[in-house]
Design a protein around this motif. Structure first.
Motif, short mmCIF file in Angstrom:
data_model
loop_
_atom_site.label_atom_id
_atom_site.label_comp_id
_atom_site.label_asym_id
_atom_site.label_seq_id
_atom_site.Cartn_x
_atom_site.Cartn_y
_atom_site.Cartn_z
N LEU A 133 22.57 9.48 67.14
CA LEU A 133 23.08 10.47 68.08
C LEU A 133 22.13 11.66 68.25
CD1 LEU A 133 26.79 10.53 66.85
CD2 LEU A 133 26.00 9.67 69.05
N PHE A 134 21.46 12.02 67.18
CA PHE A 134 20.67 13.25 67.19
C PHE A 134 19.35 13.08 67.93
CE2 PHE A 134 18.81 16.96 64.69
CZ PHE A 134 19.57 17.90 65.36
N ASP A 135 18.77 11.91 67.88
CA ASP A 135 17.50 11.68 68.57
C ASP A 135 17.58 11.98 70.06
OD1 ASP A 135 14.68 10.20 68.57
OD2 ASP A 135 15.87 9.36 70.21
N PRO A 136 18.51 11.38 70.81
CA PRO A 136 18.56 11.70 72.25
C PRO A 136 18.94 13.15 72.52
CG PRO A 136 20.41 10.29 71.62
CD PRO A 136 19.48 10.32 70.46
N TYR A 137 19.70 13.75 71.61
CA TYR A 137 20.04 15.16 71.79
C TYR A 137 18.77 16.02 71.74
CZ TYR A 137 21.89 19.81 71.00
OH TYR A 137 22.16 21.15 71.11
N LEU A 138 17.91 15.78 70.77
CA LEU A 138 16.69 16.56 70.65
C LEU A 138 15.74 16.28 71.81
CD1 LEU A 138 15.88 16.41 66.83
CD2 LEU A 138 16.91 18.28 68.12
N VAL A 139 15.69 15.04 72.26
CA VAL A 139 14.85 14.70 73.42
C VAL A 139 15.28 15.52 74.64
CG1 VAL A 139 14.29 12.87 75.05
CG2 VAL A 139 14.28 12.38 72.60
N ALA A 140 16.60 15.58 74.87
CA ALA A 140 17.11 16.33 76.01
C ALA A 140 16.88 17.83 75.84
CB ALA A 140 18.60 16.04 76.20
N LEU A 141 17.07 18.33 74.63
CA LEU A 141 16.89 19.76 74.38
C LEU A 141 15.45 20.17 74.63
CD1 LEU A 141 18.52 22.25 73.32
CD2 LEU A 141 17.54 21.75 71.07
N LYS A 142 14.51 19.34 74.22
CA LYS A 142 13.09 19.67 74.40
C LYS A 142 12.71 19.76 75.88
CE LYS A 142 8.43 18.10 73.22
NZ LYS A 142 8.01 17.75 74.59
N ARG A 143 13.41 19.03 76.72
CA ARG A 143 13.13 19.12 78.16
C ARG A 143 13.52 20.49 78.72
NH1 ARG A 143 16.09 13.99 78.74
NH2 ARG A 143 14.63 12.24 78.48
N GLU A 144 14.46 21.15 78.05
CA GLU A 144 15.04 22.38 78.59
C GLU A 144 14.44 23.66 78.00
OE1 GLU A 144 19.16 22.19 77.71
OE2 GLU A 144 19.52 20.36 78.85
N ARG A 145 13.94 23.60 76.73
CA ARG A 145 13.59 24.85 76.07
C ARG A 145 12.64 24.64 74.90
NH1 ARG A 145 17.31 28.25 74.60
NH2 ARG A 145 18.42 27.88 76.53
N GLU A 146 12.01 25.74 74.52
CA GLU A 146 11.24 25.77 73.27
C GLU A 146 12.21 25.94 72.11
OE1 GLU A 146 7.74 25.66 72.83
OE2 GLU A 146 7.82 24.99 74.92
N PHE A 147 11.90 25.34 70.96
CA PHE A 147 12.76 25.56 69.79
C PHE A 147 12.03 25.25 68.50
CE2 PHE A 147 13.79 21.12 70.97
CZ PHE A 147 13.67 20.45 69.75
N ILE A 148 12.58 25.79 67.42
CA ILE A 148 12.20 25.42 66.06
C ILE A 148 13.46 24.96 65.36
CG2 ILE A 148 11.15 26.11 63.87
CD1 ILE A 148 9.87 28.48 65.40
N LEU A 149 13.44 23.74 64.86
CA LEU A 149 14.54 23.23 64.05
C LEU A 149 14.14 23.34 62.59
CD1 LEU A 149 16.63 20.02 64.60
CD2 LEU A 149 15.66 20.52 62.37
N CYS A 150 14.90 24.11 61.83
CA CYS A 150 14.69 24.24 60.40
C CYS A 150 15.80 23.50 59.68
CB CYS A 150 14.75 25.70 59.96
SG CYS A 150 13.40 26.71 60.58
N GLY A 151 15.46 22.80 58.61
CA GLY A 151 16.56 22.19 57.89
C GLY A 151 16.18 21.21 56.82
N ASP A 152 17.23 20.82 56.11
CA ASP A 152 17.16 19.75 55.12
C ASP A 152 17.40 18.44 55.88
OD1 ASP A 152 17.46 17.90 53.13
OD2 ASP A 152 19.13 18.91 52.13
#
Length: 263
Positions: A133-152
């Motif tokens: 589920l998370f892969d396509p979400y990040l793909v779509a988010l990257k089309r819209e904006r700059e971001f930094i994902l921090c995490g475990d």
């Protein structure tokens, strides 16, 4: 410079007793993304709403004493988003996004706690559902904006990312399917593993997690499970990356990256 830290707390109340707030005050990050808060609003209110002068924003799990993420920041966001639209995992408090949008730029900071599959087949299956589920979400988010994902992220991507890679190839966190997911994410989205961009070949110094079993910490038998994943234009501004190991606030170590930009 924008100083950004990621840290799995393994319980905010536990980390507080081990001096994490004093460390944050001493190191002075602009923002710290934390995972495994293991608390509810009633536990945070009046005590952990701020840490070292940074304002906290939270996504708690429905289950008490479980999961939960937060972002503490000195900058007021333009929008706060909890969850990424997957009810099973949003109920577990795994995703928090702060947006800092201006007419010139759309930018997000994300604190994310990927599921662990180490407790057995059911949780490993849940982890795979999360990744799907998370892969396509990040793909779509990257089309819209700059971001930094921090995490475990709970995945050691390459053989140099953990001490005993040969004996862990059938264990959660280093399964071929998990590593392939990470490779696919980075290659198809163009997201940058910021630590590896700055330290492409580091081995024993790259670890951010150590098992509480045996003498893992003493012998530095660790894994690199904590990441900054950034969109390319943002990752290009990363100047330094450091893992702090002089004190232990949890079974994870803080990962701090300095970026040459402002928000």
């Amino acid at each position: 410079m924008f100083k950004l830290t990621s840290l799995n707390l393994n319980g905010i109340r536990s980390a507080a007793t081990k001096g994490v707030e004093a460390w944050i005050a001493a190191t002075g990050p602009d923002c710290i993304c934390v995972q495994e808060v293991k608390a509810q609003w009633a536990d945070v209110q009046g005590r952990f709403e701020q840490l070292a002068g940074l304002q906290g924003h939270f996504h708690f799990a429905e289950k008490k004493g479980y999961s939960g993420v937060a972002i503490y920041t000195r900058h007021a966001p333009s929008e706060v988003r909890t969850g990424f639209g997957a009810p099973e995992f949003d109920a577990e408090g795994r995703y928090l996004e702060l947006r800092f949008d201006t007419p010139q730029r759309k930018f997000s900071l994300i604190s994310c706690y990927f599921p662990s599959g180490s407790s057995g087949e059911l949780r490993q299956a849940a982890k795979f559902r999360f990744l799907d589920l998370f892969d396509p979400y990040l793909v779509a988010l990257k089309r819209e904006r700059e971001f930094i994902l921090c995490g475990d992220i709970n995945i050691a991507h390459r053989e140099i990312d953990l001490k005993n890679w040969r004996s862990n190839q059938k264990n959660s966190g280093f399964l071929p399917e998990e590593r392939a997911w990470m490779t696919k994410l980075l290659s198809e989205t163009g997201l940058i593993d910021v630590y590896r961009r700055l330290h492409p070949e580091t081995t024993s110094e790259c670890y951010t997690w150590w098992s509480n079993r045996g003498q893992a910490w003493a012998n530095n038998v660790g894994w690199r499970l904590d990441y900054h994943l950034a969109t390319p234009a943002t990752a290009a501004h990363a100047r330094t990356a450091a893992i702090y190991k002089d004190q232990r606030f949890s079974d994870h170590a803080p990962l701090t990256v300095e970026y040459e930009f402002g928000i």
